[in-house]
Scaffold this motif. Structure first.
Motif, PDB file in Angstrom:
ATOM      1  N   THR A 297       5.025 -16.543   5.341  1.00 23.92           N
ATOM      2  CA  THR A 297       4.549 -15.335   6.013  1.00 23.92           C
ATOM      3  C   THR A 297       3.727 -15.682   7.241  1.00 23.92           C
ATOM      4  OG1 THR A 297       4.512 -14.137   3.907  1.00 23.92           O
ATOM      5  CG2 THR A 297       3.196 -13.221   5.699  1.00 23.92           C
TER       6      THR A 297
ATOM      7  N   TRP B 115       5.876 -10.007  12.278  1.00 19.97           N
ATOM      8  CA  TRP B 115       5.466  -8.968  11.335  1.00 19.97           C
ATOM      9  C   TRP B 115       5.040  -7.684  12.042  1.00 19.97           C
ATOM     10  CZ3 TRP B 115       7.263  -9.525   6.801  1.00 19.97           C
ATOM     11  CH2 TRP B 115       7.360 -10.776   6.192  1.00 19.97           C
TER      12      TRP B 115
ATOM     13  N   SER C  89      -0.812  -7.652   9.090  1.00 21.89           N
ATOM     14  CA  SER C  89       0.399  -7.309   8.340  1.00 21.89           C
ATOM     15  C   SER C  89       0.590  -8.228   7.140  1.00 21.89           C
ATOM     16  CB  SER C  89       1.620  -7.394   9.260  1.00 21.89           C
ATOM     17  OG  SER C  89       1.482  -6.555  10.375  1.00 21.89           O
TER      18      SER C  89
ATOM     19  N   LEU D 139       0.905  -7.334   2.980  1.00 32.35           N
ATOM     20  CA  LEU D 139       1.895  -7.866   2.037  1.00 32.35           C
ATOM     21  C   LEU D 139       1.206  -8.533   0.854  1.00 32.35           C
ATOM     22  CD1 LEU D 139       4.468  -9.456   4.518  1.00 32.35           C
ATOM     23  CD2 LEU D 139       4.798  -7.389   3.149  1.00 32.35           C
ATOM     24  N   ASP D 140       0.094  -9.209   1.142  1.00 36.35           N
ATOM     25  CA  ASP D 140      -0.652  -9.890   0.081  1.00 36.35           C
ATOM     26  C   ASP D 140      -1.097  -8.907  -0.994  1.00 36.35           C
ATOM     27  OD1 ASP D 140      -2.220 -11.774  -1.342  1.00 36.35           O
ATOM     28  OD2 ASP D 140      -3.992 -11.232  -0.177  1.00 36.35           O
TER      29      ASP D 140
ATOM     30  N   ILE E 131       0.319  -6.157  -1.941  1.00 37.69           N
ATOM     31  CA  ILE E 131       1.474  -5.774  -2.767  1.00 37.69           C
ATOM     32  C   ILE E 131       1.780  -6.855  -3.800  1.00 37.69           C
ATOM     33  CG2 ILE E 131       3.940  -5.263  -2.715  1.00 37.69           C
ATOM     34  CD1 ILE E 131       3.499  -4.118   0.123  1.00 37.69           C
TER      35      ILE E 131
END
Length: 497
Positions: free
Chosen positions: A189, A195, A216, A220-221, A223
């Motif tokens: 990532t 992103w 961004s 994601l982290d 989630i």
């Protein structure tokens, strides 16, 4: 200490390995954020206006919070009766720590935007005091959350394995495997620069493209963290009895936390002290690399600088290449985690740990050599480093994945198996081991910036210290820790080497 007595009880049914695997899965979510922290935040704080010489001081927040948070959380979880909570005694702390991490990454990711609200000058190259203050609050909370999650999770695994040395090593190898998976996802990532196209709302007047990518990535982290925390918490019920783990020293109920923490040192045997010493030396080796890995790639290899607008692009190209190298590092970390139990059974955990530390030292020496070669080479006019230098750097990053897997697994397994007869709770034991990790980090955080400045401002001096500490730690592990295979004892109260 008087000998313990135990009432006869029917043997508990062992937790299946597949459930141990699920119980360790939270390490993926925690390490995903940790990988982003390691690869992106040292460059980011320099963008906010903190000079390279003081960038390491920002990381002092983590060791200082870990110095007390993890032992305290472990101590509290040891003292909670399993029936006092529907989630038992470990899982409430795991869930609360994960919630702290989620709040922290939002604070860090949006620090530039919040700083603008507080009146920051967003002109490129200016120092953003408001953003720095918000960032530090988020960074501190992030490390508190990491420590509040990982300590109870390690203790949770030790509870589930009933301190069987072989199953404890397997459980910690699972934990290391999920850390590797989290690293792979996190570094991949961090290495991707697009992103902001997926999350266009992250680009704001105060948050450039590199900042938006960081923001961004942290979204994601959250989630990933929510998913893996749910899997761990819902994976298996905690045991209702903990055997020797519940034994108390005389007068423990009246002792304060700090007295119990430091007073427990008097019960340590020589093997326990050897584990702590090797752990401390190992982390003196690791922490300079953790602090400056992608910064080293951006500065020494790509000859960029986050402070100079004309060199910023080259610097971020180097940071992304460093993140790619760390992703490959994590692939090897995962592979090593899978074969680690077989290596320990064949050669002994002490020898495996010692050899891995010497391999670390050789890799840090290789980075010093690469630094010297790159410094004395002529780069093309576009400033792109020679392919051979980049490949050599990425190879070193990759090789370091093997000793990192061992660092993430063997010390915890050794500590868990050696405190069984000391009457210490596993949560407190993991907290004590954490002291051997965070005290070296405090030393490195305080000293690495001034030490590097003393020799010209690069990262090489800190890596030289890392190489020396790793080599000494390897020798101590080989000579002071048992080479023989640690026998698996199925009897409660049995002794382990």
């Amino acid at each position: 200490m008087p000998p313990r007595t135990a009432a006869a009880a029917p043997p508990a049914r062992k937790v299946p390995l597949r459930k141990l695997l699920r119980a360790a899965s939270v390490a993926c979510g925690v390490q995903f954020g940790w990988a982003l922290q390691l690869s992106l935040l040292t460059p980011y704080v320099q963008e906010l206006g903190i000079p390279h010489a003081f960038a390491s001081l920002v990381w002092l927040c983590g060791p200082l919070s870990g110095l007390l948070v993890q032992p305290l959380v472990g101590h509290l979880s040891d003292r909670i009766a399993p029936a006092a909570s529907p989630l038992g005694r470990r899982r409430p702390f795991i869930a609360a720590g994960a919630a702290s991490i989620a709040a922290a990454v939002l604070t860090v990711g949006f620090s530039a935007d919040l700083g603008r609200i507080f009146g920051d000058d967003i002109t490129p190259g200016s120092t953003r005091l408001g953003a720095i203050c918000v960032y530090l609050v988020g960074f501190w909370l992030l490390d508190v959350g990491n420590n509040a999650t990982q300590g109870p999770c390690r203790a949770f695994l030790a509870d589930l394995t009933e301190n069987d040395p072989r199953r404890t090593r397997i459980a910690n190898a699972y934990f290391s495997l999920f850390m590797a998976l989290g690293n792979i996802l996190g570094y991949a990532t961090g290495a991707y620069s697009g992103w902001y196209w997926i999350f266009p709302f992250t680009v704001t007047p105060s948050c450039s493209i590199s900042c938006a990518n960081l923001k961004s990535a942290f979204l994601l982290d959250i989630i990933i963290l929510v998913i893996t925390t749910y899997i761990t918490v819902a994976s298996v019920q905690e045991p209702q009895t903990f055997g020797g783990d519940e034994a108390e020293h005389p007068g423990t109920e009246q002792e304060t936390f700090l007295w119990e923490l430091f007073g427990s040192f008097r019960y340590f045997t020589l093997p326990v002290w050897m584990v702590l010493i090797v752990t401390a030396l190992t982390w003196i080796g690791w922490f300079p690399f953790i602090l400056f890995d992608t910064d080293w790639m951006g500065r020494e290899i790509y000859r960029g600088s986050p402070e100079n607008p004309g060199e910023t692009q080259r610097y971020h190209d180097g940071v992304r290449m460093g993140s790619f190298g760390l992703m490959l590092n994590s692939v090897l970390l995962g592979f090593t985690s899978v074969v680690l139990e077989k290596l320990c059974r064949k050669w002994g955990a002490g020898l495996v740990w010692g050899v891995s530390n010497i391999l670390m030292a050789l890799c840090f020496v290789a980075m010093l050599v690469i630094t010297y070669v790159a410094k004395n080479m002529d780069y093309p006019p576009d400033g792109v480093p020679p392919t051979g230098i980049v490949i050599a750097s990425v190879v070193v990053f990759t090789i370091l994945g093997a000793p990192l897997a061992i660092t993430y697994s063997i010390p915890y397994a050794m500590a868990a198996s050696r405190v069984e007869n000391l009457g210490l709770g596993q949560g407190l034991a993991m907290g004590i081991l954490n002291l051997a990790i965070v005290i070296p980090q405090v030393i490195v955080s305080l000293g690495s910036g001034p030490w590097d400045q003393l020799f010209g401002g690069g990262n090489a001096p800190a890596f030289a210290v890392a190489a020396g500490a790793s080599f000494i730690g390897g020798l101590v592990a080989i000579l002071g820790l048992p080479r023989a295979r640690i026998a698996s004892s199925r009897r409660r109260g049995g002794t382990h080497r």
